[in-house]
Design a protein around this motif. Structure first.
Motif, short mmCIF file in Angstrom:
data_model
loop_
_atom_site.label_atom_id
_atom_site.label_comp_id
_atom_site.label_asym_id
_atom_site.label_seq_id
_atom_site.Cartn_x
_atom_site.Cartn_y
_atom_site.Cartn_z
N UNK A 23 0.82 -1.21 0.00
CA UNK A 23 0.00 0.00 0.00
C UNK A 23 0.85 1.26 0.00
N UNK A 24 1.95 1.25 0.76
CA UNK A 24 2.85 2.40 0.78
C UNK A 24 3.49 2.61 -0.58
N UNK A 25 3.85 1.52 -1.25
CA UNK A 25 4.43 1.62 -2.59
C UNK A 25 3.43 2.25 -3.56
N UNK A 124 16.28 7.31 1.34
CA UNK A 124 14.87 7.68 1.42
C UNK A 124 14.60 8.76 2.45
N UNK A 125 15.06 8.56 3.67
CA UNK A 125 14.76 9.52 4.74
C UNK A 125 15.41 10.88 4.46
N UNK A 126 16.70 10.95 4.09
CA UNK A 126 17.26 12.27 3.72
C UNK A 126 16.52 12.91 2.54
N UNK A 157 11.11 3.47 0.58
CA UNK A 157 10.86 2.90 1.91
C UNK A 157 9.99 1.65 1.80
N UNK A 158 9.02 1.68 0.91
CA UNK A 158 8.16 0.50 0.71
C UNK A 158 8.98 -0.68 0.21
N UNK A 159 9.91 -0.42 -0.69
CA UNK A 159 10.77 -1.50 -1.20
C UNK A 159 11.62 -2.08 -0.08
N UNK A 160 12.14 -1.20 0.79
CA UNK A 160 12.94 -1.67 1.94
C UNK A 160 12.11 -2.56 2.85
N UNK A 161 10.88 -2.14 3.14
CA UNK A 161 10.00 -2.95 4.00
C UNK A 161 9.64 -4.25 3.30
N UNK A 206 -1.90 -2.84 -10.21
CA UNK A 206 -0.67 -2.14 -10.53
C UNK A 206 0.38 -3.14 -10.98
N UNK A 207 0.73 -3.09 -12.27
CA UNK A 207 1.80 -3.96 -12.76
C UNK A 207 3.14 -3.56 -12.18
N UNK A 208 3.30 -2.27 -11.86
CA UNK A 208 4.56 -1.79 -11.27
C UNK A 208 4.80 -2.44 -9.92
N UNK A 209 3.75 -2.57 -9.11
CA UNK A 209 3.91 -3.20 -7.79
C UNK A 209 4.28 -4.67 -7.94
N UNK A 210 3.65 -5.38 -8.88
CA UNK A 210 3.98 -6.79 -9.10
C UNK A 210 5.40 -6.95 -9.62
N UNK A 211 5.82 -6.07 -10.51
CA UNK A 211 7.19 -6.13 -11.02
C UNK A 211 8.19 -5.90 -9.90
N UNK A 212 7.89 -4.93 -9.03
CA UNK A 212 8.77 -4.68 -7.89
C UNK A 212 8.86 -5.90 -6.99
#
Length: 574
Positions: A23-25, A124-126, A157-161, A206-212
């Motif tokens: 969801x964050x992604x 991400x945070x900076x 951040x979503x990718x990290x999680x 979202x195809x982008x989320x599935x690809x990630x």
């Protein structure tokens, strides 16, 4: 035996973390997409105006637009709605769908370059710290830049999680058993991963989320490289669901355009799936040629880059293979979904307001307004034909057609008004808000023009019912009014749809027409209110003629004012 309560709760928590990361992604991607659209509104609209060109131009334009807005689903739904509204031909839509598939591969490269290759915690945070102050500035451009960077940071951040959650799940025996089950069917395993990818994309929209997710699963060693490739093939199919659902609201051609998206991606899967092993070796050879470690080795650091490369090359090659068969594809779609391509709809804009967010929605609303302008000219042409019809039965039929078209236009205006209202609820740029305001004003004027056209038809009906005949000079003078109206409608439509280089010439033409109309109306009033002895004007004919010329004259002036408004709209927002 039941698992211990602590383990069960831990699994639930990890599932919630995984869903939250997805969801964050998606939220980060949406934030970045909308900010990018507002940041590059002029360039986006310029690219959109090239869409209706040749297939090559359509592919290039839709590739660029999809790369910019980061959503092939949104672009494809927009394409379907434009086909439904008659703004695009089916062959143009098929070419643009191909381009949208290429453009969506940019997200995979963002994931690889920023989410996999670098330490996300250090980026991400900076990035948020740098972007947050931009949101407080008065410059709208800098605020949009800040939102773009924050959207990108949320995606990172979503990718990290996701990576942490996937790593945790990979240690669970039940998850390992599930992956082993998918991999343990020999030659059928890639097909199972294709189906899994299609299902995931259909659910996530979202195809982008599935690809990630495919890139993360592969780079963390959960699934091998070829299985991740199969997941990516599957998400190409799953992403077509959104457009096909939206197409249920459209006409026959809109459904054909949506189906072309599904068939195009299915054909790609059908030729790529049997060659998956060959394609994997080819990608591995390319990576090795540039000094990378073969992605066929589990845990290889180049797997993420190799998957992004595969995603891009697959869609490019699929487009190159099928682009030459676009006319044949359109013919096949005609057979698959039979029906009149130009079948009558309840409203000319029915199903065309499917995209109503940010710059995409602004452009579509402007195109819908242009369509209403064009149909307004067609309504006036019907009134002119009705005026000249001498056969009673044909005249009655024409009058009913005018009334019917008027009712359709009122429905279209209401739908466009609703679309503009939805746009005002979006976080539009200052330019976008002014554009919506200008379109609302033009819509109000267009309603008035339609009312005047119907009023003129009613006056003509009274003339016919009373068997009143106009003299030849009267008919010629009315013809001048109708010619001005038709030319003014032509200018309004071209102001909204044609190249801006011709705008000054069209505006000069409008100014000359307006000056002529004012002089002509004055001379006409003097001519018929003070007739000379040679004129044989019947009293009732004079009354009807005066009423009709007043109505038609106001209509001509109204349409010229609309033309002025469309010219100002384009000058202010180009």
């Amino acid at each position: 035996m039941c698992p211990p309560a602590g383990n069960f709760i831990g699994v639930i928590v990890q599932i919630l973390i995984l869903l939250g990361a997805v969801g964050l992604f998606l939220f980060g991607m949406k934030t970045m997409s909308e900010a990018l659209q507002k940041l590059s509104g002029h360039r986006l609209r310029n690219m959109l105006t090239t869409m209706a060109g040749s297939p090559v131009r359509g592919i290039v334009a839709s590739t660029a637009i999809t790369a910019l807005v980061q959503s092939s689903s949104a672009v494809t739904v927009m394409i379907v709605s434009f086909v439904n509204a008659g703004m695009l031909h089916l062959t143009q839509a098929i070419a643009m769908v191909m381009g949208a598939n290429i453009g969506t591969t940019v997200t995979a490269w963002l994931v690889v370059l920023f989410g996999i290759s670098f330490d996300i915690d250090l980026a991400a945070v900076p990035l948020i710290a740098f972007a947050a102050p931009l949101l407080l500035l008065r410059s709208e451009r800098l605020r949009n830049l800040g939102n773009t960077l924050i959207g990108l940071a949320l995606m990172l951040l979503a990718i990290h999680i996701l990576r942490d959650a996937v790593t945790h799940f990979s240690t669970l025996s039940s998850f390992e058993n599930y992956i082993t089950l998918l991999r343990g069917h020999g030659h059928w395993s890639p097909l199972l991963f294709v189906l899994a990818g299609a299902a995931m994309t259909a659910v996530l929209q979202s195809s982008s989320a599935t690809t990630a997710l495919a890139i993360i699963l592969c780079s963390t060693g959960v699934i091998p490289f070829k299985c991740a490739m199969a997941l990516i093939l599957g998400d190409n199919v799953g992403t077509t669901l959104t457009a096909n659902i939206a197409a249920t609201m459209t006409n026959t051609d809109g459904k054909r355009a949506a189906l072309s998206h599904l068939l195009f991606n299915l054909v790609g899967v059908l030729w790529a799936l049997p060659l998956l092993a060959v394609l994997a070796r080819g990608i591995a050879s390319l990576v090795a040629a540039f000094g990378g470690v073969s992605p066929l080795l589990n845990g290889s650091p180049s797997q993420a880059v190799a998957l992004a490369l595969f995603h891009t090359l697959f869609n490019v090659v699929n487009t190159l293979l099928l682009a030459g068969f676009i006319p044949q594809a359109a013919h096949a779609l005609d057979r698959l979904i039979p029906g009149d391509r130009h079948a009558k709809r309840t409203s000319p804009l029915e199903g065309s307001a499917l995209v109503s967010t940010s710059e995409m929605g602004l452009y579509q609303a402007r195109e819908n307004l242009a369509l209403c302008m064009k149909r307004g000219g067609e309504l006036t042409a019907r009134v002119k034909t009705y005026f000249g019809e001498v056969n009673a039965d044909n005249a009655q039929e024409l009058f009913l057609l005018v009334r019917q078209r008027s009712d359709e236009e009122q429905t279209a205006y209401k739908q466009l008004e609703q679309q503009l209202a939805r746009l005002t609820q979006q976080e539009l740029s200052q330019e976008g808000r002014l554009l919506v305001q200008a379109m609302n004003q033009l819509l109000t004027q267009l309603r008035a023009a339609t009312w005047l056209s119907v009023t003129a038809a009613q006056v003509i009906r009274r003339k016919k019912e009373r068997n009143i005949w106009f003299t030849q000079p009267m008919r010629e003078d009315l013809g001048v009014y109708f010619s001005i109206i038709q030319e003014a409608y032509f200018i309004t439509h071209n102001n909204l749809t044609s190249d801006r280089e011709g705008l000054p010439q069209r505006e000069d033409r409008r100014i000359r027409m307006q000056a002529f109309l004012e002089e002509f109306s004055v001379s006409l009033e003097e001519k018929y209110l003070n007739p000379d002895d040679e004129q044989e004007t019947h009293y009732q004919a004079a009354v009807i003629f005066a009423e009709l010329t007043s109505c038609i004259g106001r209509l001509a002036m109204c349409v010229l004012k609309i033309a002025e408004g469309t010219a100002q709209l384009e000058q202010d927002h180009q």
